[in-house]
Design an enzyme around this catalytic site. Structure first.
Site, PDB file in Angstrom:
ATOM      1  N   ASN A 287       7.552  25.454  29.336  1.00  0.00           N
ATOM      2  CA  ASN A 287       7.950  25.886  30.674  1.00  0.00           C
ATOM      3  C   ASN A 287       8.673  27.232  30.630  1.00  0.00           C
ATOM      4  O   ASN A 287       8.230  28.214  31.243  1.00  0.00           O
ATOM      5  CB  ASN A 287       8.827  24.784  31.307  1.00  0.00           C
ATOM      6  CG  ASN A 287       9.359  25.175  32.664  1.00  0.00           C
ATOM      7  OD1 ASN A 287       9.863  26.280  32.846  1.00  0.00           O
ATOM      8  ND2 ASN A 287       9.254  24.297  33.627  1.00  0.00           N
TER       9      ASN A 287
ATOM     10  N   SER B 276      17.888  24.236  40.974  1.00  0.00           N
ATOM     11  CA  SER B 276      18.085  22.789  41.136  1.00  0.00           C
ATOM     12  C   SER B 276      19.129  22.532  42.219  1.00  0.00           C
ATOM     13  O   SER B 276      19.019  21.589  42.997  1.00  0.00           O
ATOM     14  CB  SER B 276      18.560  22.154  39.831  1.00  0.00           C
ATOM     15  OG  SER B 276      17.467  21.822  39.022  1.00  0.00           O
TER      16      SER B 276
ATOM     17  N   LYS C   2      23.644  15.477  30.577  1.00  0.00           N
ATOM     18  CA  LYS C   2      22.352  15.619  29.904  1.00  0.00           C
ATOM     19  C   LYS C   2      21.893  14.229  29.531  1.00  0.00           C
ATOM     20  O   LYS C   2      22.695  13.313  29.385  1.00  0.00           O
ATOM     21  CB  LYS C   2      22.512  16.453  28.621  1.00  0.00           C
ATOM     22  CG  LYS C   2      21.228  17.101  28.147  1.00  0.00           C
ATOM     23  CD  LYS C   2      21.027  18.444  28.821  1.00  0.00           C
ATOM     24  CE  LYS C   2      19.736  19.104  28.417  1.00  0.00           C
ATOM     25  NZ  LYS C   2      19.600  20.432  29.024  1.00  0.00           N
TER      26      LYS C   2
ATOM     27  N   LYS D 298      27.857  26.215  32.074  1.00  0.00           N
ATOM     28  CA  LYS D 298      26.769  26.931  32.767  1.00  0.00           C
ATOM     29  C   LYS D 298      26.893  26.780  34.289  1.00  0.00           C
ATOM     30  O   LYS D 298      26.801  27.755  35.030  1.00  0.00           O
ATOM     31  CB  LYS D 298      25.422  26.353  32.293  1.00  0.00           C
ATOM     32  CG  LYS D 298      24.213  27.150  32.720  1.00  0.00           C
ATOM     33  CD  LYS D 298      22.914  26.469  32.303  1.00  0.00           C
ATOM     34  CE  LYS D 298      22.815  26.321  30.805  1.00  0.00           C
ATOM     35  NZ  LYS D 298      21.548  25.683  30.383  1.00  0.00           N
TER      36      LYS D 298
ATOM     37  N   THR E  75      13.788  28.901  35.577  1.00  0.00           N
ATOM     38  CA  THR E  75      14.504  29.236  34.341  1.00  0.00           C
ATOM     39  C   THR E  75      13.891  30.496  33.711  1.00  0.00           C
ATOM     40  O   THR E  75      14.604  31.451  33.387  1.00  0.00           O
ATOM     41  CB  THR E  75      14.483  28.052  33.356  1.00  0.00           C
ATOM     42  OG1 THR E  75      14.971  26.902  34.028  1.00  0.00           O
ATOM     43  CG2 THR E  75      15.327  28.324  32.135  1.00  0.00           C
TER      44      THR E  75
END
Ligand code: NAD
Length: 420
Positions: free
Chosen positions: A225, A353, A108, A96, A194
């Protein structure tokens, strides 16, 4: 049955398909190397919670690749998250970041605990415990966490506080975590990034398919979210949101749900369930209802070989990570359903981010307008890059996105040399 897929097996299946496409273009040893995570760490947290008892929680940090830069990826907090899930998610983050063009690798983390069963105070203690115990694996040049399922902006604020406190400083030098509250050096627009990115991809998909977005219909799975922001964005573009679900229930109204009222209801009750203006329906069956766009924005592996033959949407926009099993993907492709893959569709969060990371590194400030303009420009550009390649090579959007992401990582590894 088809539900044997795990997050890791889906990530590996998508990767293996791409590696096959890259045979002959990229050294096969290199393709084997980036199939493996660079580091998998398991940490035991043992904080004293509000009941004055010591509780044990497992936590994981995985750095899949740092060829492009420090590992980047959110913290998932659920009662079922495993180190393999975190590995699969970290791998997806590698592609990504490389696809969307930010100088980050894939990472992660996971904390095995159910936030819904914790008091606010206990959740804060666990998050702070994670920050202290995983600190050696976190840093602007190592791994930079962010929110994911079960964690939010407030939790990122606790992480920044715990880390700067451990260092005996009022703040950190450089960016240790993104998705923080704006007042603590977060960036305006990150929380929505997002979901907004998902809406930008859907808008571009409508244009390429020569379909009108105003008056179209959508179904959104997951109302946290990503799902709630995507739903409100689509609603504002004149899309009728005909059904929405979360972990506790699902509501539908063919005339279109009042999304603002639904957000208020969810804030008050913790769920979309029992929303008075909608009809209560079965969340699983909801995925098979007629609509133009289906937005899975919840857990992984929701669209499987079992329900893929019955899906009626023309477009699937993957807000969630890994919502479609490889078997379902094949069925959807044969049925001509246009899928915007996760590594493109939900990349708006990691793109913003990156803006937060650069803002903090350079001690600058960016306005929400600047952030949203840059998000729109980048998402639109990447959508069309992926779309054009998929048309040229007659491959799916997922194959195209993966091809670009994996190839970029390979090029970074070649540029670094083969010594590590
Ligand atoms: P969240 O915790 O804010 O919300 C998750 C929502 O999904 C909740 O409404 C929950 O009830 C619902 N849900 C969970 N399991 C479900 C199920 N089986 N069926 C129906 N609903 C279910 O999480 P989020 O941050 O919105 O993340 C959602 C997805 O988007 C995850 O897959 C995550 O990895 C992905 N994602 C999030 C971000 C981000 O910036 N937050 C970025 C990229 C991808």
């Amino acid at each position: 049955m088809s539900n044997k897929n795990s997050i890791l097996s889906t990530a590996l299946a998508n990767y293996d398909r791409t590696a096959q496409m890259l045979q002959g273009e990229v050294d096969s040893d290199l393709l084997l190397k980036i199939r493996q995570p660079k580091e998998r760490i398991e940490v035991t947290l043992g904080p004293l919670l509000g009941d004055n008892k010591l509780h044990l929680f497992k936590a994981f940090v995985v750095r899949h690749s740092e060829a492009m830069g420090p590992a980047k990826g959110g913290i998932r907090m659920t009662d079922s998250v495993s180190i393999d899930d975190v590995t699969g998610l970290a791998m997806e983050m590698t592609w990504k970041c490389a696809l969307i063009g930010v100088p980050f690798g894939g990472g992660k983390s996971g904390i095995v605990a159910d936030p819904a069963k914790l008091t606010k105070h206990d959740k804060e203690i666990i998050i702070r415990s994670f920050a202290r115990n995983a600190l050696r694996h976190i840093g602007p040049q190592v791994y930079v966490p962010a929110p994911d399922m079960g964690t939010n902006e407030q939790d990122m604020g606790y992480i920044k506080d715990a880390i700067s406190f451990s260092m005996g400083k009022a703040t950190t030098q450089g960016c240790y975590v993104t998705g923080k509250p704006v007042i603590l050096g977060g960036i305006p627009g990150r929380r929505e990034a997002t979901g907004n990115g998902v809406v930008i991809c859907i808008t571009e998909a409508f244009k390429t398919m020569d379909m009108k977005i105003r008056g179209a219909t959508a179904i959104v799975q997951g109302f946290g979210n990503v799902g709630s922001v995507a739903a409100i964005g689509l609603h504002r573009l004149g899309v009728r949101i005909v059904a929405v679900s979360d972990l506790y229930g699902a509501v539908a109204d063919e005339k279109g749900l009042d999304i603002e009222a639904l957000i208020e209801h969810t804030k008050r009750t913790g769920s979309v369930k029992d929303f008075p203006q909608g009809r209560q329906i079965d969340g699983k069956k909801m995925l098979e209802m007629p609509c133009d766009v289906l937005v899975p924005a919840a857990a992984a592996n929701q669209i499987t070989a079992d329900n893929a033959p019955n899906i009626k949407a023309k477009i699937i926009a993957e807000g969630a990570n890994g919502p479609t099993s490889p078997q379902a993907d094949e069925i959807l492709t044969k049925r001509g359903i246009f899928t915007i893959p996760d590594i493109l569709c939900n990349a708006g969060g990691v793109f913003v981010s990156y803006l937060e990371y650069t803002q903090e590194t350079q001690q600058e400030q960016m306005t929400e307008e600047e952030v949203n303009d840059r998000l729109k420009k980048r998402m639109t550009e990447k959508f069309h890059q992926v779309y054009e390649l998929s048309r040229q090579r007659k491959i799916t959007m997922r194959e195209s996105a993966m091809y670009i992401g994996v190839k970029n990582v390979c090029q970074a590894m070649i540029a670094r040399g083969y010594l590590s």
